[in-house]
Design a protein around this motif. Structure first.
Motif, PDB file in Angstrom:
ATOM      1  N   ALA A 145      53.746  14.303  38.692  1.00 32.60           N
ATOM      2  CA  ALA A 145      54.558  13.697  39.745  1.00 32.60           C
ATOM      3  C   ALA A 145      54.736  14.642  40.922  1.00 32.60           C
ATOM      4  CB  ALA A 145      55.919  13.293  39.198  1.00 32.60           C
ATOM      5  N   LEU A 146      54.635  14.098  42.123  1.00 30.97           N
ATOM      6  CA  LEU A 146      54.946  14.881  43.321  1.00 30.97           C
ATOM      7  C   LEU A 146      56.440  15.185  43.365  1.00 30.97           C
ATOM      8  CD1 LEU A 146      53.726  16.072  45.941  1.00 30.97           C
ATOM      9  CD2 LEU A 146      54.221  13.886  47.052  1.00 30.97           C
ATOM     10  N   ASP A 147      57.244  14.232  42.931  1.00 33.08           N
ATOM     11  CA  ASP A 147      58.691  14.419  42.815  1.00 33.08           C
ATOM     12  C   ASP A 147      59.070  14.243  41.349  1.00 33.08           C
ATOM     13  OD1 ASP A 147      61.448  14.320  42.788  1.00 33.08           O
ATOM     14  OD2 ASP A 147      61.622  13.059  44.559  1.00 33.08           O
ATOM     15  N   PRO A 148      59.331  15.309  40.616  1.00 34.79           N
ATOM     16  CA  PRO A 148      59.586  15.209  39.172  1.00 34.79           C
ATOM     17  C   PRO A 148      60.866  14.466  38.823  1.00 34.79           C
ATOM     18  CG  PRO A 148      60.022  17.437  39.966  1.00 34.79           C
ATOM     19  CD  PRO A 148      59.385  16.704  41.101  1.00 34.79           C
ATOM     20  N   PHE A 149      61.699  14.182  39.815  1.00 41.02           N
ATOM     21  CA  PHE A 149      62.955  13.490  39.549  1.00 41.02           C
ATOM     22  C   PHE A 149      62.815  11.960  39.636  1.00 41.02           C
ATOM     23  CE2 PHE A 149      64.166  17.708  41.116  1.00 41.02           C
ATOM     24  CZ  PHE A 149      64.921  18.144  40.037  1.00 41.02           C
ATOM     25  N   HIS A 209      59.538   6.545  38.297  1.00 44.00           N
ATOM     26  CA  HIS A 209      58.188   6.029  38.497  1.00 44.00           C
ATOM     27  C   HIS A 209      57.655   6.656  39.790  1.00 44.00           C
ATOM     28  CE1 HIS A 209      58.764   3.184  35.286  1.00 44.00           C
ATOM     29  NE2 HIS A 209      59.858   2.717  35.865  1.00 44.00           N
ATOM     30  N   PRO A 210      57.001   7.784  39.693  1.00 39.95           N
ATOM     31  CA  PRO A 210      56.576   8.506  40.906  1.00 39.95           C
ATOM     32  C   PRO A 210      55.677   7.672  41.805  1.00 39.95           C
ATOM     33  CG  PRO A 210      56.308   9.866  38.942  1.00 39.95           C
ATOM     34  CD  PRO A 210      56.619   8.488  38.464  1.00 39.95           C
ATOM     35  N   ILE A 211      55.971   7.677  43.100  1.00 34.15           N
ATOM     36  CA  ILE A 211      55.103   6.993  44.062  1.00 34.15           C
ATOM     37  C   ILE A 211      54.188   7.982  44.770  1.00 34.15           C
ATOM     38  CG2 ILE A 211      56.655   5.044  44.400  1.00 34.15           C
ATOM     39  CD1 ILE A 211      57.534   6.375  47.038  1.00 34.15           C
ATOM     40  N   GLY A 212      54.289   9.255  44.387  1.00 31.53           N
ATOM     41  CA  GLY A 212      53.382  10.290  44.858  1.00 31.53           C
ATOM     42  C   GLY A 212      52.981  11.154  43.684  1.00 31.53           C
ATOM     43  N   ASN A 213      51.803  11.755  43.760  1.00 31.74           N
ATOM     44  CA  ASN A 213      51.298  12.540  42.635  1.00 31.74           C
ATOM     45  C   ASN A 213      50.667  13.847  43.101  1.00 31.74           C
ATOM     46  OD1 ASN A 213      50.866   9.437  41.709  1.00 31.74           O
ATOM     47  ND2 ASN A 213      51.390  10.732  39.966  1.00 31.74           N
ATOM     48  N   ILE A 214      50.393  14.699  42.143  1.00 36.00           N
ATOM     49  CA  ILE A 214      49.637  15.927  42.345  1.00 36.00           C
ATOM     50  C   ILE A 214      48.471  15.905  41.366  1.00 36.00           C
ATOM     51  CG2 ILE A 214      49.656  18.450  42.112  1.00 36.00           C
ATOM     52  CD1 ILE A 214      52.669  18.315  42.804  1.00 36.00           C
ATOM     53  N   GLY A 215      47.294  16.318  41.837  1.00 38.19           N
ATOM     54  CA  GLY A 215      46.136  16.408  40.966  1.00 38.19           C
ATOM     55  C   GLY A 215      45.290  17.614  41.333  1.00 38.19           C
ATOM     56  N   TYR A 216      44.312  17.887  40.490  1.00 42.96           N
ATOM     57  CA  TYR A 216      43.489  19.085  40.659  1.00 42.96           C
ATOM     58  C   TYR A 216      42.009  18.703  40.717  1.00 42.96           C
ATOM     59  CZ  TYR A 216      47.789  21.427  39.227  1.00 42.96           C
ATOM     60  OH  TYR A 216      49.089  21.870  39.143  1.00 42.96           O
ATOM     61  N   LEU A 217      41.315  19.259  41.694  1.00 39.68           N
ATOM     62  CA  LEU A 217      39.870  19.106  41.758  1.00 39.68           C
ATOM     63  C   LEU A 217      39.228  19.903  40.629  1.00 39.68           C
ATOM     64  CD1 LEU A 217      39.398  19.626  45.590  1.00 39.68           C
ATOM     65  CD2 LEU A 217      39.039  17.462  44.370  1.00 39.68           C
TER      66      LEU A 217
END
Length: 252
Positions: free
Chosen positions: A124-128, A131-139
Protein backbone atom coordinates in the motif's frame (compact mmCIF):
# COMPACT_ATOMS: atom_id res chain seq x y z
CA UNK A 1 -29.33 -13.06 -20.79
CA UNK A 2 -28.93 -11.92 -17.19
CA UNK A 3 -30.75 -9.79 -14.65
CA UNK A 4 -29.53 -6.20 -14.22
CA UNK A 5 -29.91 -6.16 -10.45
CA UNK A 6 -28.14 -9.49 -10.02
CA UNK A 7 -25.19 -8.14 -12.02
CA UNK A 8 -25.05 -4.93 -9.98
CA UNK A 9 -25.34 -6.83 -6.70
CA UNK A 10 -22.49 -9.13 -7.72
CA UNK A 11 -20.32 -6.14 -8.71
CA UNK A 12 -21.09 -4.31 -5.47
CA UNK A 13 -20.12 -7.34 -3.42
CA UNK A 14 -17.02 -8.09 -5.48
CA UNK A 15 -15.76 -4.51 -5.31
CA UNK A 16 -16.93 -4.01 -1.67
CA UNK A 17 -18.51 -0.70 -2.54
CA UNK A 18 -20.08 -0.23 0.91
CA UNK A 19 -16.58 0.04 2.42
CA UNK A 20 -15.61 3.17 0.48
CA UNK A 21 -16.25 6.87 0.98
CA UNK A 22 -16.36 8.14 -2.59
CA UNK A 23 -17.09 11.30 -4.56
CA UNK A 24 -20.01 9.78 -6.48
CA UNK A 25 -22.42 6.87 -6.02
CA UNK A 26 -21.01 3.48 -6.97
CA UNK A 27 -23.20 0.93 -8.72
CA UNK A 28 -26.44 1.55 -10.56
CA UNK A 29 -26.80 5.26 -11.36
CA UNK A 30 -29.50 5.16 -14.05
CA UNK A 31 -31.86 2.20 -14.36
CA UNK A 32 -32.78 0.86 -17.77
CA UNK A 33 -34.21 -2.48 -18.88
CA UNK A 34 -34.00 -5.38 -16.45
CA UNK A 35 -32.84 -8.01 -18.93
CA UNK A 36 -29.21 -7.69 -19.97
CA UNK A 37 -27.76 -9.25 -23.09
CA UNK A 38 -24.89 -6.87 -23.79
CA UNK A 39 -22.70 -4.56 -21.73
CA UNK A 40 -20.56 -1.83 -23.28
CA UNK A 41 -17.79 -0.55 -21.03
CA UNK A 42 -15.90 2.73 -21.30
CA UNK A 43 -13.73 4.90 -19.08
CA UNK A 44 -16.20 7.81 -19.00
CA UNK A 45 -19.93 8.10 -19.65
CA UNK A 46 -19.44 10.68 -22.40
CA UNK A 47 -21.98 11.33 -25.15
CA UNK A 48 -19.78 9.38 -27.57
CA UNK A 49 -19.86 6.35 -25.27
CA UNK A 50 -23.63 6.64 -24.95
CA UNK A 51 -24.03 6.89 -28.73
CA UNK A 52 -21.86 3.78 -29.11
CA UNK A 53 -24.05 1.94 -26.58
CA UNK A 54 -27.16 2.93 -28.54
CA UNK A 55 -25.59 1.89 -31.84
CA UNK A 56 -24.50 -1.47 -30.45
CA UNK A 57 -27.87 -2.06 -28.80
CA UNK A 58 -26.22 -2.43 -25.39
CA UNK A 59 -28.39 -2.78 -22.31
CA UNK A 60 -25.78 -1.42 -19.88
CA UNK A 61 -23.05 1.19 -20.12
CA UNK A 62 -20.41 0.27 -17.54
CA UNK A 63 -17.93 3.05 -16.71
CA UNK A 64 -15.31 4.26 -14.26
CA UNK A 65 -16.43 7.91 -14.43
CA UNK A 66 -20.19 8.19 -14.13
CA UNK A 67 -22.42 11.02 -12.90
CA UNK A 68 -23.69 12.78 -9.75
CA UNK A 69 -20.31 13.89 -8.39
CA UNK A 70 -20.16 15.79 -5.11
CA UNK A 71 -20.34 19.52 -5.67
CA UNK A 72 -22.12 19.27 -9.02
CA UNK A 73 -25.29 21.36 -9.44
CA UNK A 74 -28.52 19.44 -8.91
CA UNK A 75 -30.47 20.44 -12.05
CA UNK A 76 -30.22 17.88 -14.84
CA UNK A 77 -29.69 20.34 -17.67
CA UNK A 78 -27.24 21.15 -20.45
CA UNK A 79 -24.58 18.60 -21.34
CA UNK A 80 -25.35 16.28 -18.43
CA UNK A 81 -29.09 16.54 -19.09
CA UNK A 82 -28.56 15.59 -22.72
CA UNK A 83 -26.52 12.54 -21.74
CA UNK A 84 -29.03 11.34 -19.17
CA UNK A 85 -31.92 11.94 -21.56
CA UNK A 86 -30.29 9.71 -24.18
CA UNK A 87 -29.76 6.91 -21.68
CA UNK A 88 -33.33 7.06 -20.39
CA UNK A 89 -34.91 7.39 -23.83
CA UNK A 90 -33.01 4.30 -25.00
CA UNK A 91 -33.66 2.36 -21.79
CA UNK A 92 -29.92 1.88 -21.14
CA UNK A 93 -28.64 1.46 -17.60
CA UNK A 94 -25.60 3.37 -16.39
CA UNK A 95 -23.41 1.49 -13.91
CA UNK A 96 -20.29 3.21 -12.54
CA UNK A 97 -17.51 2.24 -10.15
CA UNK A 98 -14.92 4.80 -9.10
CA UNK A 99 -12.57 4.24 -6.13
CA UNK A 100 -13.60 0.59 -5.64
CA UNK A 101 -12.47 -0.09 -9.20
CA UNK A 102 -9.18 1.72 -8.66
CA UNK A 103 -8.27 -0.34 -5.64
CA UNK A 104 -9.49 -3.88 -6.36
CA UNK A 105 -6.47 -6.22 -6.06
CA UNK A 106 -7.13 -8.10 -9.31
CA UNK A 107 -9.74 -6.17 -11.32
CA UNK A 108 -8.63 -2.65 -10.46
CA UNK A 109 -6.85 0.01 -12.47
CA UNK A 110 -3.79 -0.06 -10.23
CA UNK A 111 -3.54 -3.85 -10.36
CA UNK A 112 -3.75 -3.71 -14.15
CA UNK A 113 -0.98 -1.18 -14.63
CA UNK A 114 1.22 -3.03 -12.13
CA UNK A 115 0.86 -6.10 -14.35
CA UNK A 116 1.56 -4.10 -17.51
CA UNK A 117 4.64 -2.37 -16.12
CA UNK A 118 5.92 -5.47 -14.37
CA UNK A 119 5.81 -4.19 -10.79
CA UNK A 120 6.06 -6.91 -8.16
CA UNK A 121 5.78 -7.32 -4.37
CA UNK A 122 2.97 -4.77 -4.18
CA UNK A 123 2.23 -2.90 -0.99
CA UNK A 124 0.00 0.00 0.00
CA UNK A 125 1.11 3.54 -0.75
CA UNK A 126 -0.80 4.55 2.38
CA UNK A 127 -0.59 1.72 4.96
CA UNK A 128 -3.47 3.22 6.94
CA UNK A 129 -6.03 2.71 4.14
CA UNK A 130 -8.23 -0.37 4.46
CA UNK A 131 -8.53 -0.61 0.68
CA UNK A 132 -5.50 1.22 -0.75
CA UNK A 133 -6.17 3.29 -3.87
CA UNK A 134 -2.43 3.72 -4.40
CA UNK A 135 0.34 1.14 -4.35
CA UNK A 136 4.09 0.63 -4.34
CA UNK A 137 5.83 -1.99 -6.47
CA UNK A 138 9.31 -3.01 -7.53
CA UNK A 139 10.79 -3.48 -10.98
CA UNK A 140 12.55 -6.79 -11.47
CA UNK A 141 15.69 -4.89 -12.44
CA UNK A 142 16.45 -1.16 -12.04
CA UNK A 143 16.04 1.00 -15.14
CA UNK A 144 17.43 4.36 -16.13
CA UNK A 145 14.91 7.19 -16.25
CA UNK A 146 15.09 7.13 -20.07
CA UNK A 147 14.43 3.39 -20.20
CA UNK A 148 11.54 3.68 -17.77
CA UNK A 149 9.93 6.56 -19.64
CA UNK A 150 10.18 4.65 -22.94
CA UNK A 151 8.63 1.61 -21.27
CA UNK A 152 5.69 3.70 -20.02
CA UNK A 153 5.26 5.36 -23.42
CA UNK A 154 4.97 1.96 -25.12
CA UNK A 155 2.49 0.67 -22.55
CA UNK A 156 0.13 3.62 -22.38
CA UNK A 157 0.49 4.98 -25.93
CA UNK A 158 0.74 8.42 -24.36
CA UNK A 159 3.20 11.30 -24.54
CA UNK A 160 4.62 10.76 -21.06
CA UNK A 161 5.56 13.89 -19.12
CA UNK A 162 8.59 13.30 -16.91
CA UNK A 163 9.37 15.65 -14.03
CA UNK A 164 12.91 14.75 -12.96
CA UNK A 165 14.78 14.48 -9.71
CA UNK A 166 18.42 13.69 -8.98
CA UNK A 167 18.19 9.88 -8.79
CA UNK A 168 19.90 8.02 -11.64
CA UNK A 169 17.96 4.75 -11.63
CA UNK A 170 14.43 3.57 -10.85
CA UNK A 171 13.57 0.43 -8.91
CA UNK A 172 10.91 1.25 -6.28
CA UNK A 173 7.81 2.82 -7.85
CA UNK A 174 4.71 4.36 -6.30
CA UNK A 175 1.60 4.61 -8.43
CA UNK A 176 -2.05 5.64 -8.41
CA UNK A 177 -4.04 6.02 -11.62
CA UNK A 178 -6.05 9.06 -12.66
CA UNK A 179 -5.76 12.42 -10.97
CA UNK A 180 -3.61 11.51 -7.97
CA UNK A 181 -0.58 13.69 -8.55
CA UNK A 182 -0.62 14.95 -4.97
CA UNK A 183 0.08 11.45 -3.66
CA UNK A 184 3.68 12.09 -4.70
CA UNK A 185 4.26 13.12 -1.07
CA UNK A 186 3.32 9.60 0.06
CA UNK A 187 5.74 8.17 -2.48
CA UNK A 188 8.48 10.43 -1.13
CA UNK A 189 7.76 9.33 2.45
CA UNK A 190 8.14 5.71 1.31
CA UNK A 191 11.47 6.54 -0.40
CA UNK A 192 10.23 5.62 -3.86
CA UNK A 193 12.47 6.35 -6.80
CA UNK A 194 9.52 7.29 -9.01
CA UNK A 195 5.81 7.97 -8.80
CA UNK A 196 3.25 7.43 -11.56
CA UNK A 197 -0.21 8.96 -11.93
CA UNK A 198 -2.34 10.29 -14.72
CA UNK A 199 -2.42 14.07 -14.45
CA UNK A 200 0.00 16.78 -13.37
CA UNK A 201 -0.23 20.18 -11.69
CA UNK A 202 2.08 23.19 -11.75
CA UNK A 203 3.17 22.46 -8.20
CA UNK A 204 4.14 18.88 -9.07
CA UNK A 205 7.28 20.08 -10.84
CA UNK A 206 8.71 21.51 -7.61
CA UNK A 207 7.44 18.64 -5.46
CA UNK A 208 9.23 16.06 -7.63
CA UNK A 209 12.50 18.01 -7.58
CA UNK A 210 12.48 18.93 -3.90
CA UNK A 211 11.24 15.56 -2.60
CA UNK A 212 13.62 13.69 -4.92
CA UNK A 213 11.04 11.51 -6.67
CA UNK A 214 10.79 11.18 -10.45
CA UNK A 215 7.20 11.93 -11.51
CA UNK A 216 5.67 10.44 -14.64
CA UNK A 217 2.30 11.75 -15.84
CA UNK A 218 0.90 8.96 -18.03
CA UNK A 219 -2.60 10.29 -18.74
CA UNK A 220 -5.77 10.16 -16.64
CA UNK A 221 -7.67 8.27 -19.32
CA UNK A 222 -4.68 6.21 -20.43
CA UNK A 223 -4.01 4.83 -16.94
CA UNK A 224 -7.68 4.02 -16.30
CA UNK A 225 -8.61 2.08 -19.44
CA UNK A 226 -8.11 -1.27 -17.83
CA UNK A 227 -10.31 -1.65 -14.75
CA UNK A 228 -13.63 -1.45 -16.60
CA UNK A 229 -12.37 -3.98 -19.14
CA UNK A 230 -11.30 -6.40 -16.43
CA UNK A 231 -14.61 -5.95 -14.61
CA UNK A 232 -16.61 -6.44 -17.82
CA UNK A 233 -14.70 -9.63 -18.57
CA UNK A 234 -15.39 -10.91 -15.05
CA UNK A 235 -19.11 -10.11 -15.47
CA UNK A 236 -19.16 -11.93 -18.82
CA UNK A 237 -17.68 -15.02 -17.20
CA UNK A 238 -20.04 -14.88 -14.22
CA UNK A 239 -23.25 -14.18 -16.14
CA UNK A 240 -22.60 -15.26 -19.75
CA UNK A 241 -23.42 -11.87 -21.25
CA UNK A 242 -21.73 -10.19 -24.22
CA UNK A 243 -19.33 -7.35 -23.45
CA UNK A 244 -17.35 -4.86 -25.52
CA UNK A 245 -15.09 -1.88 -24.86
CA UNK A 246 -15.48 1.61 -26.31
CA UNK A 247 -12.25 3.59 -26.68
CA UNK A 248 -12.20 7.33 -27.20
CA UNK A 249 -8.58 8.30 -26.69
CA UNK A 250 -8.61 11.29 -24.38
CA UNK A 251 -5.25 13.15 -24.52
CA UNK A 252 -5.55 14.38 -20.91
Amino acid sequence: MANLHEIVQWCNQTLKTNEFKDYAPNGLQIEGRTEVNKILCAVTASEDAIDAAIEQNADVLLVHHGYFWKGEPYPITGMRGNRIKKLIQNNISLVAYHLPLDSHPTLGNNAAIADLIGLNHLEALDPFEKHPIGNIGYLESPLSTEQFQEKLKNIFDFNILHLPCSKNTIHKVGFCTGGAQDFIAKAAEANCDAYISGEVSERTFYEAKEQNVHYFACGHHATERYGVQRLAKAIATQFSVETDYFELNNPI
